[in-house]
Design an enzyme around this catalytic site. Structure first.
Site, PDB file in Angstrom:
ATOM      1  N   ASN A   1       0.827  -1.229   0.000  1.00  0.00           N
ATOM      2  CA  ASN A   1       0.000   0.000   0.000  1.00  0.00           C
ATOM      3  C   ASN A   1       0.849   1.262   0.000  1.00  0.00           C
ATOM      4  OD1 ASN A   1      -2.601  -1.231   0.093  1.00  0.00           O
ATOM      5  ND2 ASN A   1      -2.133  -1.837   2.195  1.00  0.00           N
TER       6      ASN A   1
ATOM      7  N   CYS B   1       2.599   0.030  13.175  1.00  0.00           N
ATOM      8  CA  CYS B   1       1.201   0.122  13.623  1.00  0.00           C
ATOM      9  C   CYS B   1       1.133  -0.504  15.011  1.00  0.00           C
ATOM     10  CB  CYS B   1       0.243  -0.524  12.624  1.00  0.00           C
ATOM     11  SG  CYS B   1       0.628  -2.224  12.193  1.00  0.00           S
TER      12      CYS B   1
HETATM   13  N1  SAM Z   1       4.530  -1.313   4.112  1.00  0.00           N
HETATM   14  C1  SAM Z   1       3.536  -2.362   3.885  1.00  0.00           C
HETATM   15  C2  SAM Z   1       2.248  -1.726   3.412  1.00  0.00           C
HETATM   16  O1  SAM Z   1       1.965  -0.587   3.789  1.00  0.00           O
HETATM   17  O2  SAM Z   1       1.502  -2.357   2.658  1.00  0.00           O
HETATM   18  C3  SAM Z   1       3.359  -3.212   5.116  1.00  0.00           C
HETATM   19  C4  SAM Z   1       4.653  -3.836   5.593  1.00  0.00           C
HETATM   20  S1  SAM Z   1       4.469  -5.046   6.843  1.00  0.00           S
HETATM   21  C5  SAM Z   1       4.243  -4.093   8.286  1.00  0.00           C
HETATM   22  C6  SAM Z   1       6.113  -5.634   7.036  1.00  0.00           C
HETATM   23  C7  SAM Z   1       6.604  -6.507   5.898  1.00  0.00           C
HETATM   24  O3  SAM Z   1       8.013  -6.689   6.044  1.00  0.00           O
HETATM   25  C8  SAM Z   1       6.005  -7.911   5.862  1.00  0.00           C
HETATM   26  O4  SAM Z   1       5.456  -8.167   4.606  1.00  0.00           O
HETATM   27  C9  SAM Z   1       7.221  -8.831   6.115  1.00  0.00           C
HETATM   28  O5  SAM Z   1       7.136 -10.060   5.411  1.00  0.00           O
HETATM   29  C10 SAM Z   1       8.351  -7.977   5.607  1.00  0.00           C
HETATM   30  N2  SAM Z   1       9.679  -8.285   6.172  1.00  0.00           N
HETATM   31  C11 SAM Z   1       9.973  -8.738   7.408  1.00  0.00           C
HETATM   32  N3  SAM Z   1      11.296  -8.861   7.572  1.00  0.00           N
HETATM   33  C12 SAM Z   1      11.878  -8.464   6.411  1.00  0.00           C
HETATM   34  C13 SAM Z   1      13.220  -8.356   5.961  1.00  0.00           C
HETATM   35  N4  SAM Z   1      14.235  -8.699   6.756  1.00  0.00           N
HETATM   36  N5  SAM Z   1      13.446  -7.903   4.713  1.00  0.00           N
HETATM   37  C14 SAM Z   1      12.413  -7.554   3.904  1.00  0.00           C
HETATM   38  N6  SAM Z   1      11.110  -7.638   4.274  1.00  0.00           N
HETATM   39  C15 SAM Z   1      10.846  -8.084   5.518  1.00  0.00           C
END
Ligand code: SAM
Length: 298
Positions: free
Chosen positions: A96, A224
Protein backbone atom coordinates in the site's frame (compact mmCIF):
# COMPACT_ATOMS: atom_id res chain seq x y z
CA UNK A 1 -10.09 -16.58 13.23
CA UNK A 2 -11.66 -13.55 14.81
CA UNK A 3 -13.54 -11.22 12.54
CA UNK A 4 -13.54 -7.59 13.54
CA UNK A 5 -17.06 -6.21 14.10
CA UNK A 6 -17.79 -3.22 11.85
CA UNK A 7 -16.62 -0.07 13.58
CA UNK A 8 -19.56 2.29 13.31
CA UNK A 9 -17.59 5.27 14.56
CA UNK A 10 -14.51 5.04 12.33
CA UNK A 11 -14.64 7.12 9.16
CA UNK A 12 -13.86 5.27 5.94
CA UNK A 13 -10.73 6.71 4.34
CA UNK A 14 -9.92 6.22 0.67
CA UNK A 15 -6.76 7.32 -1.05
CA UNK A 16 -7.09 8.40 -4.65
CA UNK A 17 -4.50 6.68 -6.81
CA UNK A 18 -3.51 9.76 -8.76
CA UNK A 19 -1.64 7.57 -11.27
CA UNK A 20 -5.10 6.57 -12.51
CA UNK A 21 -7.54 9.29 -11.53
CA UNK A 22 -7.49 12.88 -10.27
CA UNK A 23 -9.00 13.78 -6.92
CA UNK A 24 -11.80 15.96 -8.29
CA UNK A 25 -13.03 13.25 -10.68
CA UNK A 26 -12.93 10.70 -7.86
CA UNK A 27 -14.99 13.02 -5.61
CA UNK A 28 -17.51 13.64 -8.37
CA UNK A 29 -18.03 9.92 -8.85
CA UNK A 30 -18.10 9.05 -5.13
CA UNK A 31 -20.62 11.83 -4.40
CA UNK A 32 -23.22 9.99 -6.48
CA UNK A 33 -23.42 7.55 -3.55
CA UNK A 34 -21.60 8.97 -0.53
CA UNK A 35 -20.97 12.13 1.44
CA UNK A 36 -17.30 12.88 0.71
CA UNK A 37 -14.79 15.40 1.99
CA UNK A 38 -11.06 15.87 1.62
CA UNK A 39 -8.77 15.09 4.53
CA UNK A 40 -7.20 18.28 5.86
CA UNK A 41 -3.75 16.76 6.37
CA UNK A 42 -2.95 14.09 3.78
CA UNK A 43 -3.21 15.11 0.13
CA UNK A 44 -5.36 12.84 -2.08
CA UNK A 45 -7.04 11.26 0.95
CA UNK A 46 -10.84 11.36 1.11
CA UNK A 47 -13.13 10.80 4.10
CA UNK A 48 -16.43 8.96 3.79
CA UNK A 49 -18.96 8.27 6.53
CA UNK A 50 -18.35 5.35 8.91
CA UNK A 51 -19.72 2.10 7.54
CA UNK A 52 -19.45 3.14 3.86
CA UNK A 53 -19.06 -0.19 2.08
CA UNK A 54 -16.59 0.12 -0.77
CA UNK A 55 -15.25 -3.40 -1.04
CA UNK A 56 -16.76 -4.09 -4.44
CA UNK A 57 -16.97 -0.48 -5.54
CA UNK A 58 -15.78 -0.28 -9.19
CA UNK A 59 -13.14 2.43 -8.56
CA UNK A 60 -11.68 0.29 -5.77
CA UNK A 61 -11.78 -2.86 -7.90
CA UNK A 62 -9.91 -1.13 -10.74
CA UNK A 63 -7.24 0.46 -8.55
CA UNK A 64 -8.33 4.09 -8.90
CA UNK A 65 -9.02 4.19 -5.15
CA UNK A 66 -7.17 2.38 -2.36
CA UNK A 67 -8.82 1.60 0.97
CA UNK A 68 -6.06 2.95 3.16
CA UNK A 69 -6.41 4.45 6.62
CA UNK A 70 -5.29 7.94 7.52
CA UNK A 71 -2.31 6.97 9.67
CA UNK A 72 -1.07 4.52 7.04
CA UNK A 73 -1.38 7.20 4.38
CA UNK A 74 0.66 9.62 6.47
CA UNK A 75 3.82 7.49 6.16
CA UNK A 76 4.71 7.91 2.46
CA UNK A 77 3.45 11.51 2.66
CA UNK A 78 5.91 12.13 5.54
CA UNK A 79 8.77 10.79 3.42
CA UNK A 80 7.65 13.23 0.69
CA UNK A 81 9.63 11.75 -2.20
CA UNK A 82 10.13 14.06 -5.17
CA UNK A 83 9.31 13.01 -8.73
CA UNK A 84 12.42 11.50 -10.30
CA UNK A 85 13.95 10.24 -7.04
CA UNK A 86 15.21 6.72 -6.45
CA UNK A 87 13.43 5.38 -3.37
CA UNK A 88 13.70 2.11 -1.47
CA UNK A 89 10.75 0.54 0.33
CA UNK A 90 12.53 -1.82 2.70
CA UNK A 91 9.67 -4.06 3.92
CA UNK A 92 7.01 -3.53 1.36
CA UNK A 93 4.25 -6.16 1.09
CA UNK A 94 1.32 -5.91 0.60
CA UNK A 95 2.49 -2.67 -1.01
CA UNK A 96 0.00 0.00 0.00
CA UNK A 97 2.75 2.42 0.88
CA UNK A 98 4.85 1.38 -2.14
CA UNK A 99 2.15 2.39 -4.59
CA UNK A 100 1.45 5.53 -2.57
CA UNK A 101 5.12 6.45 -3.10
CA UNK A 102 4.65 5.85 -6.84
CA UNK A 103 1.68 8.21 -6.91
CA UNK A 104 3.54 10.91 -4.95
CA UNK A 105 6.41 10.59 -7.45
CA UNK A 106 3.89 10.97 -10.29
CA UNK A 107 5.03 7.67 -11.79
CA UNK A 108 8.56 9.00 -12.41
CA UNK A 109 11.90 8.00 -10.88
CA UNK A 110 12.42 4.50 -9.53
CA UNK A 111 11.12 2.56 -6.55
CA UNK A 112 12.84 -0.58 -5.27
CA UNK A 113 10.38 -2.64 -3.23
CA UNK A 114 12.05 -5.25 -1.02
CA UNK A 115 10.08 -8.08 0.58
CA UNK A 116 11.34 -11.19 2.37
CA UNK A 117 8.27 -13.41 2.35
CA UNK A 118 7.58 -15.23 -0.91
CA UNK A 119 3.79 -15.41 -0.49
CA UNK A 120 3.66 -11.74 0.38
CA UNK A 121 5.74 -10.90 -2.70
CA UNK A 122 2.76 -12.14 -4.73
CA UNK A 123 0.44 -9.77 -2.86
CA UNK A 124 2.91 -6.96 -3.46
CA UNK A 125 2.95 -7.72 -7.18
CA UNK A 126 -0.87 -7.78 -7.27
CA UNK A 127 -1.01 -4.36 -5.58
CA UNK A 128 1.54 -2.94 -8.01
CA UNK A 129 -0.39 -4.31 -11.00
CA UNK A 130 -3.64 -2.87 -9.65
CA UNK A 131 -2.05 0.56 -9.20
CA UNK A 132 -0.65 0.64 -12.78
CA UNK A 133 2.67 1.95 -11.46
CA UNK A 134 5.40 1.09 -13.95
CA UNK A 135 8.48 2.31 -12.07
CA UNK A 136 8.58 -0.26 -9.24
CA UNK A 137 11.12 -3.07 -9.16
CA UNK A 138 10.42 -5.90 -6.70
CA UNK A 139 13.38 -7.34 -4.80
CA UNK A 140 12.54 -10.68 -3.18
CA UNK A 141 14.96 -10.98 -0.28
CA UNK A 142 16.11 -9.79 3.12
CA UNK A 143 16.51 -6.02 3.40
CA UNK A 144 19.32 -6.61 5.89
CA UNK A 145 21.26 -8.39 3.13
CA UNK A 146 21.13 -5.46 0.70
CA UNK A 147 24.65 -4.09 0.56
CA UNK A 148 24.59 -0.28 0.93
CA UNK A 149 27.87 -0.13 -1.02
CA UNK A 150 26.35 -1.93 -4.02
CA UNK A 151 26.26 0.54 -6.95
CA UNK A 152 22.62 -0.48 -7.48
CA UNK A 153 21.76 1.56 -4.35
CA UNK A 154 24.24 4.41 -4.75
CA UNK A 155 21.51 6.79 -5.87
CA UNK A 156 18.83 5.78 -3.36
CA UNK A 157 17.96 9.08 -1.68
CA UNK A 158 14.98 8.06 0.48
CA UNK A 159 14.00 4.91 2.36
CA UNK A 160 10.60 3.93 3.74
CA UNK A 161 10.97 1.40 6.55
CA UNK A 162 7.69 -0.10 7.77
CA UNK A 163 9.02 -3.28 9.39
CA UNK A 164 7.12 -6.20 10.86
CA UNK A 165 5.66 -5.09 14.20
CA UNK A 166 3.28 -6.40 16.85
CA UNK A 167 0.30 -4.69 15.21
CA UNK A 168 -0.91 -3.68 18.67
CA UNK A 169 -2.28 -0.43 17.27
CA UNK A 170 -4.76 -2.13 14.95
CA UNK A 171 -8.23 -3.49 15.68
CA UNK A 172 -7.46 -7.06 14.60
CA UNK A 173 -4.60 -7.36 17.06
CA UNK A 174 -6.65 -5.88 19.89
CA UNK A 175 -9.22 -8.63 19.36
CA UNK A 176 -6.46 -11.21 19.96
CA UNK A 177 -6.55 -10.24 23.59
CA UNK A 178 -10.03 -11.73 23.81
CA UNK A 179 -8.60 -15.18 23.12
CA UNK A 180 -8.38 -17.49 26.17
CA UNK A 181 -4.61 -17.99 25.69
CA UNK A 182 -4.08 -14.28 26.14
CA UNK A 183 -6.52 -13.89 29.00
CA UNK A 184 -5.01 -16.88 30.86
CA UNK A 185 -1.95 -14.98 31.95
CA UNK A 186 1.61 -15.83 32.65
CA UNK A 187 2.70 -18.07 29.77
CA UNK A 188 1.14 -15.76 27.21
CA UNK A 189 2.75 -12.74 28.90
CA UNK A 190 6.22 -14.22 28.57
CA UNK A 191 5.61 -15.10 24.93
CA UNK A 192 4.43 -11.56 24.30
CA UNK A 193 7.51 -10.04 25.93
CA UNK A 194 9.84 -12.35 24.00
CA UNK A 195 8.03 -11.57 20.77
CA UNK A 196 8.24 -7.83 21.39
CA UNK A 197 11.96 -8.07 22.21
CA UNK A 198 12.59 -9.98 18.99
CA UNK A 199 10.61 -7.51 16.92
CA UNK A 200 12.38 -4.55 18.52
CA UNK A 201 15.80 -6.12 17.86
CA UNK A 202 14.92 -6.50 14.17
CA UNK A 203 13.44 -2.99 13.99
CA UNK A 204 16.63 -1.43 15.42
CA UNK A 205 18.85 -3.42 13.06
CA UNK A 206 16.72 -2.52 10.04
CA UNK A 207 16.63 1.17 10.95
CA UNK A 208 20.41 1.36 11.47
CA UNK A 209 20.82 -0.44 8.13
CA UNK A 210 18.53 2.04 6.35
CA UNK A 211 20.53 4.97 7.73
CA UNK A 212 23.78 3.47 6.39
CA UNK A 213 22.93 3.89 2.67
CA UNK A 214 25.41 6.47 1.36
CA UNK A 215 23.16 8.85 -0.61
CA UNK A 216 20.04 8.66 1.55
CA UNK A 217 18.70 12.02 2.70
CA UNK A 218 15.36 10.96 4.20
CA UNK A 219 14.37 7.85 6.12
CA UNK A 220 10.88 7.30 7.47
CA UNK A 221 10.29 4.61 10.13
CA UNK A 222 6.75 3.54 10.94
CA UNK A 223 4.83 0.92 12.91
CA UNK A 224 1.20 0.12 13.62
CA UNK A 225 2.15 -0.56 17.22
CA UNK A 226 1.43 1.32 20.43
CA UNK A 227 4.38 -0.20 22.30
CA UNK A 228 7.16 2.13 23.38
CA UNK A 229 9.67 -0.69 22.87
CA UNK A 230 8.90 -0.78 19.11
CA UNK A 231 8.66 2.98 18.78
CA UNK A 232 10.44 5.58 20.93
CA UNK A 233 12.92 3.00 22.28
CA UNK A 234 13.95 1.99 18.75
CA UNK A 235 14.55 5.62 17.77
CA UNK A 236 16.38 6.42 20.99
CA UNK A 237 18.74 3.48 20.60
CA UNK A 238 19.54 4.24 16.93
CA UNK A 239 19.86 8.02 17.38
CA UNK A 240 23.62 8.08 18.15
CA UNK A 241 24.33 6.06 14.97
CA UNK A 242 21.97 8.30 13.00
CA UNK A 243 23.75 11.42 14.27
CA UNK A 244 27.13 9.93 13.40
CA UNK A 245 25.89 9.66 9.81
CA UNK A 246 24.73 13.30 9.87
CA UNK A 247 20.99 12.66 10.35
CA UNK A 248 18.67 14.56 12.68
CA UNK A 249 15.07 13.91 13.61
CA UNK A 250 12.62 16.06 11.63
CA UNK A 251 8.99 16.74 12.54
CA UNK A 252 6.54 15.02 10.18
CA UNK A 253 3.18 16.85 10.08
CA UNK A 254 4.22 19.56 12.54
CA UNK A 255 0.56 20.64 12.88
CA UNK A 256 -0.38 17.21 14.32
CA UNK A 257 -0.40 17.51 18.10
CA UNK A 258 0.09 13.90 19.23
CA UNK A 259 3.85 13.43 19.39
CA UNK A 260 6.21 10.78 20.78
CA UNK A 261 6.17 9.75 24.43
CA UNK A 262 8.51 12.12 26.33
CA UNK A 263 11.16 9.51 27.05
CA UNK A 264 14.17 11.23 25.50
CA UNK A 265 15.18 14.69 24.36
CA UNK A 266 13.88 15.12 20.82
CA UNK A 267 10.92 12.73 21.14
CA UNK A 268 8.61 15.69 20.40
CA UNK A 269 9.63 15.26 16.75
CA UNK A 270 8.05 11.81 16.65
CA UNK A 271 4.44 11.31 15.64
CA UNK A 272 1.87 9.06 17.24
CA UNK A 273 -1.75 8.42 16.42
CA UNK A 274 -3.97 7.42 19.30
CA UNK A 275 -5.69 4.05 19.51
CA UNK A 276 -8.87 5.61 20.92
CA UNK A 277 -8.97 9.16 19.55
CA UNK A 278 -7.70 8.33 16.05
CA UNK A 279 -9.07 4.74 16.09
CA UNK A 280 -5.64 3.28 15.32
CA UNK A 281 -2.27 3.49 17.01
CA UNK A 282 0.50 4.28 14.54
CA UNK A 283 3.98 5.69 15.00
CA UNK A 284 6.11 7.68 12.54
CA UNK A 285 9.69 8.97 12.82
CA UNK A 286 11.48 10.92 10.12
CA UNK A 287 15.27 11.25 9.82
CA UNK A 288 16.76 13.82 7.43
CA UNK A 289 20.23 14.96 6.56
CA UNK A 290 21.36 17.82 4.40
CA UNK A 291 24.51 18.21 2.34
CA UNK A 292 24.87 14.50 1.86
CA UNK A 293 27.52 15.21 -0.82
CA UNK A 294 29.83 16.82 1.74
CA UNK A 295 29.91 13.87 4.11
CA UNK A 296 32.70 12.07 2.34
CA UNK A 297 30.73 8.84 2.09
CA UNK A 298 32.13 6.43 -0.39
N1 SAM B 1 4.53 -1.31 4.11
C1 SAM B 1 3.54 -2.36 3.88
C2 SAM B 1 2.25 -1.73 3.41
O1 SAM B 1 1.96 -0.59 3.79
O2 SAM B 1 1.50 -2.36 2.66
C3 SAM B 1 3.36 -3.21 5.12
C4 SAM B 1 4.65 -3.84 5.59
S1 SAM B 1 4.47 -5.05 6.84
C5 SAM B 1 4.24 -4.09 8.29
C6 SAM B 1 6.11 -5.63 7.04
C7 SAM B 1 6.60 -6.51 5.90
O3 SAM B 1 8.01 -6.69 6.04
C8 SAM B 1 6.01 -7.91 5.86
O4 SAM B 1 5.46 -8.17 4.61
C9 SAM B 1 7.22 -8.83 6.11
O5 SAM B 1 7.14 -10.06 5.41
C10 SAM B 1 8.35 -7.98 5.61
N2 SAM B 1 9.68 -8.28 6.17
C11 SAM B 1 9.97 -8.74 7.41
N3 SAM B 1 11.30 -8.86 7.57
C12 SAM B 1 11.88 -8.46 6.41
C13 SAM B 1 13.22 -8.36 5.96
N4 SAM B 1 14.23 -8.70 6.76
N5 SAM B 1 13.45 -7.90 4.71
C14 SAM B 1 12.41 -7.55 3.90
N6 SAM B 1 11.11 -7.64 4.27
C15 SAM B 1 10.85 -8.08 5.52
Amino acid sequence: DLIAPPDVTKPRYVRVNTLKMDVDSAMLELRKQFVVKKDDLVPDLLILPPGSDLHDYPLVMNGSLFLQGKASSMVAAALAPKPGWKVLDACSAPGNKTVHLAALMKGTGRILACELNKERVKRLEDTIRLSSASNIEVLHGDFLNLDPKDPAYSEVCAILLDPSCSGSGTAAERLDYLLPSHAAGHAADITDVERLNKLAAFQKKALAHALSFPAVERVVYSTCSINQIENEDVIKSVLPVAESYGFRLATPFAQWNRRGLPVFEGSEHLLRTDLVEDKEGFFIALFVRENVDNLGNS
